[in-house]
Design an enzyme around this catalytic site. Structure first.
Site, PDB file in Angstrom:
ATOM      1  N   GLU A 179     138.278   0.775  80.349  1.00 21.98           N
ATOM      2  CA  GLU A 179     137.728   1.363  81.569  1.00 21.98           C
ATOM      3  C   GLU A 179     136.416   0.655  81.889  1.00 21.98           C
ATOM      4  OE1 GLU A 179     136.199   5.435  81.336  1.00 21.98           O
ATOM      5  OE2 GLU A 179     137.159   5.826  83.256  1.00 21.98           O
ATOM      6  N   LYS A 192     125.349  21.828  81.764  1.00 16.77           N
ATOM      7  CA  LYS A 192     124.382  20.716  81.733  1.00 16.77           C
ATOM      8  C   LYS A 192     124.841  19.606  82.664  1.00 16.77           C
ATOM      9  CE  LYS A 192     123.897  17.121  79.008  1.00 16.77           C
ATOM     10  NZ  LYS A 192     123.442  16.143  80.018  1.00 16.77           N
ATOM     11  N   GLU A 208     138.131  16.174  80.023  1.00 16.66           N
ATOM     12  CA  GLU A 208     138.612  15.315  81.111  1.00 16.66           C
ATOM     13  C   GLU A 208     137.887  13.988  80.933  1.00 16.66           C
ATOM     14  OE1 GLU A 208     139.019  13.160  83.894  1.00 16.66           O
ATOM     15  OE2 GLU A 208     137.866  14.484  85.217  1.00 16.66           O
ATOM     16  N   CYS A 237     136.716   8.446  87.473  1.00 16.89           N
ATOM     17  CA  CYS A 237     137.583   8.446  86.287  1.00 16.89           C
ATOM     18  C   CYS A 237     139.014   8.064  86.635  1.00 16.89           C
ATOM     19  CB  CYS A 237     137.533   9.785  85.583  1.00 16.89           C
ATOM     20  SG  CYS A 237     137.832  11.170  86.675  1.00 16.89           S
TER      21      CYS A 237
HETATM   22  P1  NAI Z   1     128.828  10.207  78.731  1.00  8.80           P
HETATM   23  O1  NAI Z   1     130.164  10.655  78.336  1.00  8.80           O
HETATM   24  O2  NAI Z   1     127.861   9.805  77.672  1.00  8.80           O
HETATM   25  O3  NAI Z   1     128.090  11.364  79.579  1.00  8.80           O
HETATM   26  C1  NAI Z   1     128.739  12.458  80.195  1.00  8.80           C
HETATM   27  C2  NAI Z   1     127.948  13.733  79.908  1.00  8.80           C
HETATM   28  O4  NAI Z   1     127.982  14.030  78.506  1.00  8.80           O
HETATM   29  C3  NAI Z   1     126.486  13.675  80.269  1.00  8.80           C
HETATM   30  O5  NAI Z   1     126.093  14.939  80.778  1.00  8.80           O
HETATM   31  C4  NAI Z   1     125.804  13.398  78.938  1.00  8.80           C
HETATM   32  O6  NAI Z   1     124.488  13.824  78.903  1.00  8.80           O
HETATM   33  C5  NAI Z   1     126.659  14.197  78.001  1.00  8.80           C
HETATM   34  N1  NAI Z   1     126.647  13.744  76.609  1.00  8.80           N
HETATM   35  C6  NAI Z   1     126.383  12.494  76.128  1.00  8.80           C
HETATM   36  N2  NAI Z   1     126.495  12.478  74.780  1.00  8.80           N
HETATM   37  C7  NAI Z   1     126.839  13.722  74.409  1.00  8.80           C
HETATM   38  C8  NAI Z   1     127.123  14.338  73.155  1.00  8.80           C
HETATM   39  N3  NAI Z   1     127.072  13.648  72.015  1.00  8.80           N
HETATM   40  N4  NAI Z   1     127.473  15.634  73.128  1.00  8.80           N
HETATM   41  C9  NAI Z   1     127.562  16.337  74.273  1.00  8.80           C
HETATM   42  N5  NAI Z   1     127.299  15.818  75.490  1.00  8.80           N
HETATM   43  C10 NAI Z   1     126.949  14.535  75.556  1.00  8.80           C
HETATM   44  O7  NAI Z   1     128.963   9.058  79.759  1.00  8.80           O
HETATM   45  P2  NAI Z   1     127.852   7.956  80.147  1.00  8.80           P
HETATM   46  O8  NAI Z   1     127.140   7.425  78.944  1.00  8.80           O
HETATM   47  O9  NAI Z   1     127.009   8.544  81.178  1.00  8.80           O
HETATM   48  O10 NAI Z   1     128.760   6.822  80.698  1.00  8.80           O
HETATM   49  C11 NAI Z   1     129.323   5.838  79.838  1.00  8.80           C
HETATM   50  C12 NAI Z   1     130.707   5.513  80.269  1.00  8.80           C
HETATM   51  O11 NAI Z   1     131.528   6.643  80.148  1.00  8.80           O
HETATM   52  C13 NAI Z   1     130.863   5.131  81.718  1.00  8.80           C
HETATM   53  O12 NAI Z   1     130.501   3.840  81.989  1.00  8.80           O
HETATM   54  C14 NAI Z   1     132.310   5.398  81.903  1.00  8.80           C
HETATM   55  O13 NAI Z   1     133.068   4.348  81.400  1.00  8.80           O
HETATM   56  C15 NAI Z   1     132.529   6.636  81.108  1.00  8.80           C
HETATM   57  N6  NAI Z   1     132.454   7.849  81.935  1.00  8.80           N
HETATM   58  C16 NAI Z   1     133.594   8.409  82.348  1.00  8.80           C
HETATM   59  C17 NAI Z   1     133.558   9.511  83.140  1.00  8.80           C
HETATM   60  C18 NAI Z   1     134.804  10.143  83.601  1.00  8.80           C
HETATM   61  O14 NAI Z   1     134.758  10.988  84.467  1.00  8.80           O
HETATM   62  N7  NAI Z   1     135.919   9.792  83.056  1.00  8.80           N
HETATM   63  C19 NAI Z   1     132.311  10.103  83.594  1.00  8.80           C
HETATM   64  C20 NAI Z   1     131.152   9.464  83.057  1.00  8.80           C
HETATM   65  C21 NAI Z   1     131.246   8.377  82.272  1.00  8.80           C
END
Ligand code: NAI
Length: 776
Positions: A390, A190, A263, A297
């Site tokens: 972060e 996804k 990650e 990240c």
């Molecule tokens: P997120 O962690 O919610 O989204 C990442 C992925 O997980 C997306 O594909 C999303 O649809 C999916 N997802 C969301 N909730 C889920 C659940 N309950 N179960 C399974 N999959 C789920 O990140 P978001 O909301 O886009 O960003 C919020 C903050 O997270 C950012 O501002 C940043 O601080 C952090 N982040 C960190 C990342 C990294 O690579 N370390 C990448 C993205 C976000």
């Protein structure tokens, strides 16, 4: 303006890349895109808009996948998996190679589509995201080709559910799909809801590359769809994203037997010593924190400056920030593009409200679009919220330090542990500081270097598992063969046999000393014939805490040379050997068999095995395509709690303890619940073998009671369980607190007759990748 005038003023002129082909591709798809399941695109269902964050324009409609889409995708992946694995390494290599070639052929289309959907500068998608995605498929085509040679006996995990974020949409997809496919798995992936387009273009490429149907499935939608994947019948979940969601996934998968790699986030330090090449360090910072608008990240988001140069560096940095060009991401001259979505601008802006310190922003914002100014906040205290959390935006926070020790302490003062950069012209200082940083990746005089051959991943709350290199393959393959069934626990023998002449209550072993249990409780232990053979202490939460504290105090063990650790383990073997008859008799009394002598012999051999490994499981130099090299070295996980098996009370305990301490970990062992006295007999052997106090701690008691305490203890880095008690779920769930590593048996047995060193050593270590300048 004439060319001559441009040369004189060095005025910047826009150099936009055309969006025509990418927009035409979207139109060709009907501008409404379905999921890619079993080799074909589904009809679009309920859809949501995906927009270009630089302009706000709608690019396409994306399908919000339903439960039946997920079921269909998982079923297709399940059906395709055996055939894909049976294709063999060479067959899979050819397909992965074909994908890589097609990614290369369509590189421009992918780069433009990525920039349109995500807002990142075309310079980055063109020169970093897409080439690295290709490199991942080339590298893993090679890993598939060589699998039978490099991983003999290993098999695929099965169907992998993969969830990726929006910051590097195609690159994160490649990091996930390439190793999974190479090892013979099939996938349901996804993309993030803001950035689905390149994943769908990738699906199109898979058809052209001849990927058999069902091997790659792409389902689109928001977090609800992610949750459906997590809850579906897959064998593994691989997730990249926020720590909060990672923690939720850890809890949701607890006890299911699904493999998991996470990650997560970071707050990576960027350390500049006073003898650094300042201009290079400042250019590095531009890459560290303004690459992809800071939505990275491993962004170098915490600047640590040595006091004497802080003023100068800050002034030069501000001057550099003034020159950064913010604007249309499709313009090849742009440094800073758009944020992924206005919601992310609002999130980051909200975090900055009420910021302390000196806030400096630079650059001119375009009239509209999801843009943010590069920001520097200096003069913050290390404990400040913005120094700890972060931000995931173009915001650099900075503070100062005086000595290298202080720099290391400040750098490690975070719950994360993803990456770090060290800048100094002094090779001694760089190579002294780099290994002291609590980070999975360290760059010396560089930043944000990535390659498929170099493992990437974090420590602490930055998650677990590695992506890239041979280490990354371990997330998608396992040793073949079925685990033996866990033998049923011996029912407690009816008391009534011969009594021991003297009543003996074995104590606990904490910090190198025998300790009475805090609660003061003990219970009798009977041999196979029902005779009383002693009393075991019943450890409580308090004893676990004491044992962990003792283990914490023994931190010097990680710094002891591998040679010395080997010597200590050989010495344990020697001392056990001197008392072999006594141990064999005790084992026979407990089991009622005559297998004791052979179990003792096997335990001695096991100690020799891990003494031998102590100075040999050390890592490798990785061939990365830069003028430098990457060292993938092993570091101990830290503090491990382990529940020992019942079926081989001595051999099992030794098989768990020896690899852990050989690799420099400290361990809190909970002995076999049914045959604990063999472990308490070991206290004296450890005492006489030069094992420093606190390196090995042994408790006895109820596994079911002690497991949750171990798993929720914030100071433990990992919990292992080979227990016959049903504790796997409780351990995995409680481990979500500090995202500690878990290795549990899910009710399956373990073959203790073989060392299985590769698995144990991998669990006992984390790989650290250090990128260093290297002239070759
Ligand atoms: P997120 O962690 O919610 O989204 C990442 C992925 O997980 C997306 O594909 C999303 O649809 C999916 N997802 C969301 N909730 C889920 C659940 N309950 N179960 C399974 N999959 C789920 O990140 P978001 O909301 O886009 O960003 C919020 C903050 O997270 C950012 O501002 C940043 O601080 C952090 N982040 C960190 C990342 C990294 O690579 N370390 C990448 C993205 C976000």
């Amino acid at each position: 303006m004439s060319v001559r005038e441009i040369f004189e003023s060095m005025e910047y002129g826009p150099a936009p890349e055309s969006a025509a082909d990418a927009l035409a591709w979207i139109v060709d798809q009907g501008s409404r895109l379905g999921c890619f399941i079993d080799g074909a695109f589904t009809d679009p269902g309920t859809t949501f808009e995906t927009r270009n964050p630089a302009t706000g324009e709608v690019l396409a409609e994306i399908t919000q996948a339903t439960q039946s889409d997920i079921d269909a995708a998982v079923a297709a992946a399940r059906a395709a998996q055996p055939g894909w694995e049976a294709l063999g390494g060479h067959g899979r290599a050819r397909t992965l190679y074909a994908i890589a070639r097609l990614l290369q052929k369509h590189a421009r289309l992918f780069a433009v589509l990525e920039t349109l959907d995500n807002g990142k500068p075309i310079r980055e998608s063109r020169d970093i995201d897409i080439p690295l995605a290709q490199r991942h498929f080339y590298y893993h085509a090679g890993q598939a080709e060589l699998m039978e040679e490099t991983l003999p006996g290993y098999v695929a995990l099965g169907v992998c559910g993969q969830i990726v974020p929006w910051n590097f949409p195609l690159l994160m997809l490649s990091w996930k799909i390439a190793p999974a496919l190479a090892m013979g798995n099939t996938v349901v992936l996804k993309p993030a809801e803001w950035t689905s387009l390149t994943a769908l273009l990738f699906a199109d490429i898979c058809r052209q590359a001849g990927v058999p149907k069902g091997v790659v499935n792409i389902v689109t939608g928001d977090g609800d769809v992610g949750e459906m994947i997590v809850g579906s019948d897959v064998d593994k979940i691989a997730f990249t994203g926020s720590t909060a969601v990672g923690r939720r996934i850890r809890e949701a998968t607890a006890g299911t037997g699904k493999a998991l790699t996470l990650e997560l986030g970071g707050k990576s330090p960027y350390i500049v010593f006073d003898d650094a090449d300042i201009d290079s360090a400042i250019e590095g910072l531009v890459d560290a924190i303004w690459f992809n608008q800071g939505q990275v990240c491993c962004a170098g988001s915490r600047l640590l400056l040595q006091e004497g140069i802080a003023e100068d560096v800050t002034a030069r940095l501000k001057a550099r920030m003034e020159k950064l060009r913010i604007g249309n991401p499709l313009d090849k001259c742009i440094d800073v593009g758009a944020m992924v979505d206005p919601a992310q601008v609002a999130r980051v802006t909200g975090m900055l409200e009420g910021a302390e310190g000196d806030v400096f922003t630079a650059g001119d914002l375009p009239g509209h679009g999801a843009y943010m100014r590069p920001t520097l906040i200096s003069g913050l205290a290390p404990s400040d919220r913005l120094m700890q959390e972060e931000i995931f935006g173009p915001v650099l926070v900075s503070t100062t330090f005086r000595t290298p020790d202080e720099a290391v302490a400040l750098a490690n003062n975070t719950r994360y542990g993803l990456a770090a950069s060290v800048w100094t012209e002094n090779v001694n200082l760089a190579l002294d500081v780099a290994p002291k940083l609590a980070a999975g990746v360290v760059w010396v005089n560089a930043t944000n270097l990535f390659d498929a051959a170099a493992p990437f991943g974090g420590l602490r709350e930055s998650g677990f598992g590695r992506e890239g290199g041979p280490e990354g393959l371990m997330a998608y393959a396992r040793p073949g063969g079925e685990a033996p069934a866990l033998p049923p626990r011996h029912p407690e023998a009816e008391p009534g046999g011969p009594e021991m002449p003297i009543d003996r209550t074995a104590k606990l072993y904490i910090g190198g000393k025998q300790a009475r249990p805090d609660g003061g409780y003990s219970r009798p232990v009977h041999g196979a014939d029902g005779g009383l053979i002693g009393h075991m202490s019943l450890a409580s939460r308090k004893d676990v805490r004491n044992a962990v504290e003792a283990a914490q105090a023994a931190s010097a063990w990680a710094g002891v040379t591998a040679h010395l650790r080997a010597q200590v383990i050989y010495f344990i073997a020697e001392n056990l050997s001197a008392r072999a008859d006594e141990f064999a008799a005790r084992l026979d009394a407990m089991s009622g068999t005559k297998d004791g002598a052979s179990e003792v012999e096997a335990a001695i051999a096991r100690l020799f095995t891990y003494a031998a490994w102590a100075d040999k499981y050390d890592g490798a130099v990785r061939s990365v395509p830069i003028r430098g090299t990457a060292l993938a070295t092993r570091r101990p996980v830290g503090l491990i709690g382990a529940l020992c098996p019942d079926e081989a009370p001595l051999l099992g305990l030794v098989s768990v303890m020896a690899p852990a301490i050989a690799m420099g970990n400290r361990i809190v062992l909970v002995a076999s619940e049914t045959a604990p006295l063999i472990a308490t007999d070991l206290f004296q052997v450890l005492d006489t073998s030069d094992v420093p106090g606190g390196v090995v701690n042994i408790l006895t008691g109820s596994h079911a009671e002690l497991a949750p305490t171990l798993a929720s203890h914030m100071a433990l880095d990992a919990v292992w369980s080979f227990s016959a008690a049903p504790v796997s779920e409780v351990i995995e769930r409680a481990a979500a607190g500090n995202l500690k590593r878990t290795w549990v048996n899910h009710g399956k047995g373990h073959d203790w007759s073989k060392p299985q060193s590769r698995t144990f050593l991998a669990e006992a270590t984390e790989t650290r990748t250090t990128w260093i300048p290297w002239g070759e």
